[in-house]
Design an enzyme around this catalytic site. Structure first.
Site, PDB file in Angstrom:
ATOM      1  CB  CYS A 131      -0.968   0.016   1.181  1.00  0.00           C
ATOM      2  SG  CYS A 131      -0.163   0.288   2.781  1.00  0.00           S
ATOM      3  CB  CYS A 148       1.241  -2.985   6.501  1.00  0.00           C
ATOM      4  SG  CYS A 148       0.750  -1.343   5.911  1.00  0.00           S
ATOM      5  CB  CYS A 150      -2.664  -2.692   3.227  1.00  0.00           C
ATOM      6  SG  CYS A 150      -1.059  -3.504   3.294  1.00  0.00           S
ATOM      7  CB  CYS A 170      13.007 -10.542  11.661  1.00  0.00           C
ATOM      8  SG  CYS A 170      13.804 -11.747  10.604  1.00  0.00           S
TER       9      CYS A 170
HETATM   10 FE    FE Z   1       0.507  -1.817   3.638  1.00  0.00          FE
END
Ligand code: FE
Length: 135
Positions: free
Chosen positions: A55, A101, A104, A124
């Site tokens: 995204c 994330c 998204c 990581c």
């Molecule tokens: Fe994302």
């Protein structure tokens, strides 16, 4: 969350599959892990910003990247705490903390508490989940 981010988060699995390369799709949407040392950013030392390959959200900064010896790009903290979401992950017979994330929902990697100062954290992260832009 902006409208644009909300739109990203609402993409269907079919849309993700058509927009991402098969390799990126497996990591971001299926929580696959790229083979150690295979990623294009493992040894990247350039100054710049790492964005979500799904995204475009800014996730990590090169100033926090370090050589972990793990075979995956490693950072001691995210660009902003709000950029990522941490989730308990008990898959594969292990208890780990998944890094996602926030915008998204894309799988990025895992975070461990054996990182260097100043945070002691080791994010990581799969190269395939990232898009690097040099400063
Ligand atoms: Fe994302």
């Amino acid at each position: 969350m902006s409208n644009e981010e909300a739109a990203e988060a609402n993409r269907s699995d079919e849309q993700w599959r058509s927009e991402l390369s098969p390799e990126r799709y497996q990591v971001l949407r299926r929580a696959a892990t790229e083979p150690a040392w295979s990623g294009e950013y493992v040894h990247n030392h350039a100054d710049g910003t790492y964005r979500c390959a799904g995204c475009g959200t800014v996730l990590f900064d090169s100033t926090t990247k370090f050589e972990s010896g793990s075979g995956w790009p490693s950072f001691y903290e995210p660009a902003t705490a709000a950029a990522v979401e941490l989730r308990a992950d008990t898959s594969h017979g292990m208890t780990r903390t998944e890094v996602v994330c926030r915008a998204c929902g894309g799988h990025l990697g895992h975070v461990f508490d054996d990182g260097p100062a100043p945070t002691g954290q080791r994010y990581c992260i799969n190269s395939l989940a990232l898009d690097f832009k040099e400063n």
